[in-house]
Design a protein around this motif. Structure first.
Motif, PDB file in Angstrom:
ATOM      1  N   SER A  28       8.946  -8.758 -17.457  1.00  0.00           N
ATOM      2  CA  SER A  28       9.334  -9.713 -16.422  1.00  0.00           C
ATOM      3  C   SER A  28       9.176  -9.138 -15.017  1.00  0.00           C
ATOM      4  CB  SER A  28      10.789 -10.158 -16.622  1.00  0.00           C
ATOM      5  OG  SER A  28      11.663  -9.038 -16.584  1.00  0.00           O
ATOM      6  N   ASP A  29       8.904  -7.840 -14.936  1.00  0.00           N
ATOM      7  CA  ASP A  29       8.705  -7.162 -13.658  1.00  0.00           C
ATOM      8  C   ASP A  29       7.389  -6.396 -13.734  1.00  0.00           C
ATOM      9  OD1 ASP A  29       8.997  -4.477 -11.984  1.00  0.00           O
ATOM     10  OD2 ASP A  29      10.419  -5.880 -11.096  1.00  0.00           O
ATOM     11  N   GLU A  32       7.353  -2.861 -15.338  1.00  0.00           N
ATOM     12  CA  GLU A  32       7.941  -2.648 -16.662  1.00  0.00           C
ATOM     13  C   GLU A  32       6.889  -2.300 -17.713  1.00  0.00           C
ATOM     14  OE1 GLU A  32      12.021  -5.307 -16.536  1.00  0.00           O
ATOM     15  OE2 GLU A  32      10.219  -6.197 -17.383  1.00  0.00           O
TER      16      GLU A  32
END
Length: 366
Positions: A28-29, A32
């Motif tokens: 989600s980032d 990551e």
């Protein structure tokens, strides 16, 4: 498209565990990384949650995936990841700090009040197939190290923080360590790697003491033979271990036992350092007069901070600390509950659980 499932070992309530197919995490980032977990060591805190469902203020109120001592392989990276790539083997640093608070900005992110630490309620742990982590908490392993050794970087980082950051061990120091569990043994090993002249392990488990003497301690003391009076116990331990010059330079309590803490304060020489590494009861009877009159440096130690993981991996890579010898059992994922029962009985120094992808059969799901 249906999301892929992520086999996980879950604690529902004290001594009530099982396997769940959970949704596989997604990036989600952009910084990551997705990791396939291959090896996970069982920590004393995992065992405590398994048996009691809580540690201090941290209580399991909803089902929680256990485990935080892990190593795995990178299977997917976010678009801005630059430090690792798909196929890299990494040790997982299992606590994500906020990066913005005063503690993070001071470089003591282990004290971050918003820390999200794996297998500490309410955050899930790493005993699963796939885990998501920011790239800066993924520490690439040298090709010479196994994933089992990589998983042991977590407890070794705890010992590095104790001995280097808090105790400031140096060449020739006399060191006494109470508790010959994994953290106590690794504290002995780090002290030895940095040139401590005398390293005394104190415990009541004779088998652990025999191992400690072979592993890293120069002397071992069975505390069951000492006096219950803290001052007398300290004098007896010092005499048996031939601790000289008025006491030990450094005493580490890795047991959390009140009698060990009290004796330890009396063993430290004036101006010496006492580090509390083990967590026991919230409140203990503490010899504050001895601490003050000897002007001791008394410190707590909590997890690890910047540079500790890197140091731990280098110590393993160079052979300065042998972590493989601490691994007494390796079990497949489907036998995770048996492994926790075995650790609860004190039958193993360190048990490693293989990741689900390394099992020959998948466990039946809860």
């Amino acid at each position: 498209m249906a999301s892929r499932t992520n086999s996980s070992f879950v604690l529902f309530s004290p001594q009530n565990v099982g396997f769940e197919d959970r949704p596989e995490p997604q990036i989600s980032d952009p910084h990551e990384v997705l990791l396939r977990i291959k090896s996970t060591g069982i920590c004393g805190s995992d065992v405590h949650y398994y048996n009691h469902g809580r540690i201090g203020k941290y209580e399991v109120r909803s089902p929680m995936v256990l485990g935080h001592e892990s190593a795995g392989v990178v299977i997917k990276v976010g678009p801005k990841v630059t430090t690792v790539k798909i196929g890299d083997q990494v040790a997982l640093e299992p606590g994500i700090c906020c990066r913005y608070c005063v503690y993070c900005r001071k470089g003591i992110y282990n004290l971050c009040p918003k820390m999200q630490f794996a297998a500490t309620p309410p955050f899930d742990g790493t005993l699963c197939d796939v885990y998501c982590l920011p790239e800066d908490f993924c520490h690439k392993l040298p090709d010479t190290l196994s994933l089992d050794e990589g998983a042991m970087a977590e407890p070794l980082s705890v010992a590095v923080h104790v001995m280097l950051k808090q105790a400031s061990v140096k060449f020739g120091d006399q060191v006494v360590v109470f508790g010959a569990g994994p953290i106590g043994l690794l504290c002995c090993a780090v002290a030895r790697a940095y040139g401590a002249g005398k390293i005394v392990a104190v415990d009541i488990n004779e088998a652990r003491l025999l191992f400690a003497k072979r592993y890293a301690a120069t002397d071992v003391i069975n505390a069951t033979t000492t006096s219950k009076d803290a001052t007398e116990a300290a004098a007896m331990i010092s005499k048996k271990a031939h601790v000289q010059t008025g006491g030990a330079d450094i005493v580490v309590d890795a047991s959390g036992v009140e009698s060990s803490i009290r004796a330890g304060i009396h063993i430290v020489k004036p101006g010496g350092t006492f580090v509390q590494a083990g967590m026991g009861r919230d409140d203990v009877n503490f010899p504050i007069a001895a601490m003050c009159s000897k002007e001791l440096h008394v410190k707590g130690s909590f997890r690890y901070g910047p540079g500790d993981y890197e140091c731990a991996i280098k110590l393993i890579e160079t052979g300065k600390v042998d972590v493989a010898s601490l691994i007494t059992d390796i079990v497949p994922f489907e036998q995770a509950e048996d492994a926790f029962r075995g650790m609860s009985g004190g039958n193993s120094i360190k048990t490693v659980i293989r990741g689900p992808s390394m099992s020959t059969k998948m466990p039946s799901q809860a």
